[in-house]
Enzyme design. Structure first.
Site, PDB file in Angstrom:
ATOM      1  N   ASN A  96       0.797  -1.232   0.000  1.00 18.22           N
ATOM      2  CA  ASN A  96       0.000   0.000   0.000  1.00 18.22           C
ATOM      3  C   ASN A  96       0.826   1.277   0.000  1.00 18.22           C
ATOM      4  OD1 ASN A  96      -2.415  -1.548   0.124  1.00 18.22           O
ATOM      5  ND2 ASN A  96      -2.119  -1.764   2.326  1.00 18.22           N
TER       6      ASN A  96
ATOM      7  N   GLU B  45       5.203  -5.975  -9.538  1.00 17.33           N
ATOM      8  CA  GLU B  45       5.304  -7.216  -8.750  1.00 17.33           C
ATOM      9  C   GLU B  45       6.659  -7.889  -8.963  1.00 17.33           C
ATOM     10  OE1 GLU B  45       3.115  -7.472  -6.567  1.00 17.33           O
ATOM     11  OE2 GLU B  45       1.419  -6.375  -7.404  1.00 17.33           O
TER      12      GLU B  45
ATOM     13  N   GLN C  62       8.961  -8.622  -7.077  1.00 18.45           N
ATOM     14  CA  GLN C  62       9.403  -9.611  -6.085  1.00 18.45           C
ATOM     15  C   GLN C  62       9.224 -11.030  -6.601  1.00 18.45           C
ATOM     16  OE1 GLN C  62       6.745  -7.590  -5.619  1.00 18.45           O
ATOM     17  NE2 GLN C  62       4.988  -8.778  -4.940  1.00 18.45           N
TER      18      GLN C  62
END
Length: 197
Positions: A12, A88, A90
């Protein structure tokens, strides 16, 4: 000289929003950004980068067996690619991080990766670990804990609000994630107060 960038944060913090803003800026100048997101985020067969503030954009999907260097090179042969934006990050494999580094080094295309640094257990994701080791430029995107301090950790909660301390590192499910500072993360996962003498 093109570079490999890694922008990381807890949940967030606005990583996807910043990525979509960067894509808009490139297009506004008549340039072509190429957007990627993890195949874990497919919606109705389409890759979608979605921000919590309500904006979204289609993106190419990558899975762990995909060769991103070849994919980007193929796209470059179709039409000039001015920038690669990866959401994303990761979930990238270590090999894919090196493929993206080669895009910057060999094709001369800047690559901007956005993702989480650590999982709900406080462990680095493999893609993030490799990006922290190889990226030319790193930037922490800040978000805040419930106490107002900088949030650097994430807890995973079940639908009843119970903090989970075990499970798969990657879990795209109906869990709730909460960003916390290190102090409150340690309390939430039961590492403090320390039991014993």
């Amino acid at each position: 000289m093109a570079k490999l960038y890694f922008s990381y944060a807890a949940m967030n913090a606005g990583k996807s929003t910043l990525l979509l803003q960067a894509a808009h800026n490139y297009r506004e100048r008549g340039m072509r950004p190429l957007l990627y997101t993890s195949a874990l985020y497919v919606e109705d067969g389409v890759g979608l980068i979605r921000s919590r503030i309500g904006i979204a954009e289609p993106a190419l999907l990558y899975a762990e067996d995909d060769d991103l260097y070849q994919s980007i090179r193929d796209n470059e042969e179709e039409s000039k690619v001015d920038c690669v934006l990866v959401d994303e990050a990761q979930f990238l494999t270590r090999d894919q991080v090196w493929q993206l580094a080669r895009v910057a080094d060999r094709l001369g295309i800047p690559v901007m990766c956005y993702g989480l640094r650590t999982d709900f257990r406080g462990k680095l994701f493999p893609g993030s670990m490799e990006l922290l080791a190889t990226a030319d430029t790193m930037r922490e995107i800040r978000t805040i804990c419930t106490c107002g301090a900088k949030a650097t950790m994430v807890v995973r909660q079940d639908m009843n609000g119970r903090v989970l301390t075990d499970g798969d590192q990657v879990s795209i499910e109906k869990s709730v994630y909460l960003s916390l500072c290190r102090k409150h993360w340690e309390e939430a996962v039961g590492r403090w107060p320390v039991k014993g003498p």
